[in-house]
Design a protein around this motif. Structure first.
Motif, PDB file in Angstrom:
ATOM      1  N   GLU A   1      63.208  17.755  17.301  1.00 29.19           N
ATOM      2  CA  GLU A   1      62.022  18.599  17.128  1.00 29.19           C
ATOM      3  C   GLU A   1      61.394  18.384  15.757  1.00 29.19           C
ATOM      4  O   GLU A   1      60.172  18.237  15.635  1.00 29.19           O
ATOM      5  CB  GLU A   1      62.380  20.087  17.278  1.00 29.19           C
ATOM      6  N   GLU A   2      62.241  18.360  14.726  1.00 33.19           N
ATOM      7  CA  GLU A   2      61.737  18.156  13.373  1.00 33.19           C
ATOM      8  C   GLU A   2      61.176  16.749  13.197  1.00 33.19           C
ATOM      9  O   GLU A   2      60.174  16.566  12.497  1.00 33.19           O
ATOM     10  CB  GLU A   2      62.834  18.433  12.353  1.00 33.19           C
TER      11      GLU A   2
ATOM     12  N   SER B   1      57.675  16.725  14.737  1.00 32.23           N
ATOM     13  CA  SER B   1      56.725  17.424  13.863  1.00 32.23           C
ATOM     14  C   SER B   1      56.418  16.608  12.615  1.00 32.23           C
ATOM     15  O   SER B   1      55.265  16.509  12.190  1.00 32.23           O
ATOM     16  CB  SER B   1      57.273  18.787  13.450  1.00 32.23           C
TER      17      SER B   1
ATOM     18  N   GLN C   1      53.304  22.747  23.526  1.00 30.31           N
ATOM     19  CA  GLN C   1      53.107  22.366  22.128  1.00 30.31           C
ATOM     20  C   GLN C   1      52.132  23.330  21.452  1.00 30.31           C
ATOM     21  O   GLN C   1      51.154  23.763  22.058  1.00 30.31           O
ATOM     22  CB  GLN C   1      52.552  20.937  22.029  1.00 30.31           C
TER      23      GLN C   1
END
Length: 185
Positions: free
Chosen positions: A64-65, A68, A183
């Protein structure tokens, strides 16, 4: 009538060493690397003097990071191929890999947005994608041999987009879940 012991039972030691321990090792060392594949040129165009380049963006602790982080770097436009300001970098594919260089997730870059590719659902689908990507790379090799470098680059790019779906089996479920989440805008 005799039964093959190997066909019915597997020793616990074999299960541990072939299935459990590799997954635990991967989970323990799950630092992920994000990088961008793109084209570099001096004039910003798609001229024959341009060349492909891979730019490491950084490491992140989770998928996830990493997603991003890659999206942020792309939206800011701060991905550069080198310190030479004359070189223009045109991002084409964003990739996230684990420490063992297994593909976690990849996506196409369009208008400073990453269109993450859905991972393959089965090994059969993966084989079809490998065959098609190999065919495209063969066509690219032929085009390059004929001096048509622009077509060769586009065919290699199309093959890379197909290969973006070849997520490592360990990461397929995680990647599919991440892409099914809504999102934030």
């Amino acid at each position: 009538m005799t039964y093959s012991r190997a066909a019915t039972f597997r020793p616990i030691g074999q299960i541990l060493t072939t299935e459990v321990l590799p997954q635990l090792y991967r989970a323990q060392n799950s630092s992920l690397r994000a990088f961008c594949i793109g084209t570099v040129s001096y004039d910003g165009g798609d001229d024959p003097a341009s060349f492909d380049r891979i730019v490491l963006l950084g490491e992140c602790p989770s998928p996830e990071e990493a997603m991003s982080f890659a999206a942020l770097r792309l939206s800011r436009g701060d991905i550069h191929a080198s310190s030479d300001d004359r070189l223009c970098f045109h991002p084409r594919v964003m990739v996230i890999q684990d420490r063992e260089q297994a593909l976690v997730l990849a996506g196409e870059v369009r208008a400073r947005i990453i269109l993450w590719q859905q991972p393959v659902a089965s090994d059969c689908e993966a084989r079809r994608i490998v065959n098609e990507a190999s065919r495209l790379r063969g066509m690219a090799f032929s085009a390059s041999g004929n001096g048509d470098h622009g077509s060769a680059r586009n065919l290699r790019y199309r093959a890379s987009l197909l290969e973006a779906r070849l997520v490592d089996p360990f990461w397929r479920e995680t990647a599919a879940e991440l892409l099914s989440l809504p999102q934030a805008a």
